[in-house]
Design an enzyme around this catalytic site. Structure first.
Site, PDB file in Angstrom:
ATOM      1  N   HIS A  50       0.834  -1.210   0.000  1.00  0.00           N
ATOM      2  CA  HIS A  50       0.000   0.000   0.000  1.00  0.00           C
ATOM      3  C   HIS A  50       0.868   1.259   0.000  1.00  0.00           C
ATOM      4  O   HIS A  50       0.556   2.236  -0.682  1.00  0.00           O
ATOM      5  CB  HIS A  50      -0.873   0.052   1.263  1.00  0.00           C
ATOM      6  CG  HIS A  50      -1.878  -1.046   1.377  1.00  0.00           C
ATOM      7  ND1 HIS A  50      -1.772  -2.065   2.297  1.00  0.00           N
ATOM      8  CD2 HIS A  50      -3.028  -1.275   0.697  1.00  0.00           C
ATOM      9  CE1 HIS A  50      -2.816  -2.863   2.182  1.00  0.00           C
ATOM     10  NE2 HIS A  50      -3.592  -2.419   1.222  1.00  0.00           N
TER      11      HIS A  50
ATOM     12  N   GLY B 124      -3.206  -1.485  -7.006  1.00  0.00           N
ATOM     13  CA  GLY B 124      -2.099  -2.440  -7.107  1.00  0.00           C
ATOM     14  C   GLY B 124      -2.363  -3.510  -8.168  1.00  0.00           C
ATOM     15  O   GLY B 124      -3.495  -3.944  -8.371  1.00  0.00           O
ATOM     16  N   LYS B 125      -1.262  -3.952  -8.795  1.00  0.00           N
ATOM     17  CA  LYS B 125      -1.378  -5.019  -9.801  1.00  0.00           C
ATOM     18  C   LYS B 125      -1.615  -6.382  -9.161  1.00  0.00           C
ATOM     19  O   LYS B 125      -1.942  -7.332  -9.856  1.00  0.00           O
ATOM     20  CB  LYS B 125      -0.095  -5.089 -10.643  1.00  0.00           C
ATOM     21  CG  LYS B 125       0.041  -3.970 -11.650  1.00  0.00           C
ATOM     22  CD  LYS B 125       1.212  -4.250 -12.593  1.00  0.00           C
ATOM     23  CE  LYS B 125       1.516  -3.026 -13.429  1.00  0.00           C
ATOM     24  NZ  LYS B 125       2.767  -3.157 -14.177  1.00  0.00           N
TER      25      LYS B 125
END
Ligand code: PAF
Length: 281
Positions: free
Chosen positions: A33, A148-149
């Site tokens: 994060h 996020g991926k």
């Protein structure tokens, strides 16, 4: 850094902002994060991070009640990372009445994670739409949101949301942050026992083996998936899916597809982990 709990107070704080970068989260923050917050920091004057455990995206037998809520520690990490505003509403603030109108995500939302989590992506798309409408209400010149991926299917669906609803928001994807042994960082890693944690890296290794095989010319994707599933099951995992898909559409790759993603979701003990690796051939 300000911590704000209501929609009205957040809008008042953002009224005159010329550029906003937004990172939606469910809290229990880790380095993955914080990486997204660092990306956000590079794109706008005002960085907003939301912390909200969204009931709408949890199934009846999932971990909504036990999902870790760690606002104090999260605030400290966000302050260090250069966040301007933390938006931490309660459920009544986000859902003052029953949410009878929801976003219907595209058909791909019923595959992969959606196959074992019916309604999950409708819940995600709905809360993200609500958060976008709250954060980006003033039409500021630069509106960026960072995801996020690691949640590759979620990222895909949010990009579709923005595209299909003409939202004037740029979506930026942050790379997956991993532990030294390859395990993708996740708030759910905290559920793992020491023994499960030691085995958890097998999920990433399974994906890596498929990537290596594809790189060396193997295009028998179903066979690669089956072998990886068998190996994980023998090691004690309950596998939801391992799938080689098009990185552009998330559909089964066409003959000459070059951009691929290998995705997996599996349970070790009671903890469900997801991961993916992209590959261009
Ligand atoms: O990825 C998450 O943490 C959540 O799905 C999100 C995007 C914050 C929506 O609740």
């Amino acid at each position: 850094m300000q911590t704000i709990h209501t929609v009205a107070a957040l809008r008042a704080a953002l009224k005159n902002q010329a550029s906003i970068a937004f990172v939606p989260t469910m809290g229990n923050l880790h380095a993955g994060h914080i990486h997204l917050v660092e990306i956000a920091r590079q794109h706008a004057e005002c960085v907003v991070v939301s912390i909200f455990v969204n009931p709408l995206q949890f199934g009846p037998n999932e971990d909504l009640a036990s999902y870790p809520r760690t606002l104090k520690a999260d605030r400290e990490k966000l302050e260090t990372a250069g966040t301007d505003i933390v938006f931490a509403p309660n459920t009544g603030e986000m859902y003052p009445e029953t949410q009878t109108m929801t976003i219907t995500p595209p058909p791909i939302a019923s595959e992969l994670c959606g196959a074992s989590r019916p309604g999950h992506f409708a819940g995600v798309a709905t809360i993200v739409m609500k958060l976008f409408n709250i954060v980006f209400f003033n039409g500021s010149a630069r509106q960026v949101a960072v995801f996020g991926k690691k949640d590759f299917q979620q990222l895909f669906i949010i990009k579709e949301l923005v595209k299909q609803f003409n939202l004037p928001i740029e979506i930026i994807a942050g790379e997956t942050v991993r532990e030294a042994d390859g395990l993708a960082m996740s708030s759910r890693n905290g559920y793992l026992s020491a023994q499960e944690r030691a085995s958890a890296t097998q999920l990433n290794s399974a994906l890596q083996s498929i990537v290596d095989a594809i790189k060396s010319g193997n295009k028998s994707f179903p066979a690669l998936e089956t072998t990886a599933i068998q190996q994980l099951c023998e090691a004690g995992w309950q596998v939801d899916y391992i799938a080689v898909r098009s990185a552009k559409t998330l559909l089964i790759p066409k003959e000459n597809e070059r951009d691929l993603v290998v995705l997996a979701a599996a349970k070790i003990g009671t903890t469900r982990l997801i991961d993916n690796l992209t590959i261009t051939i």
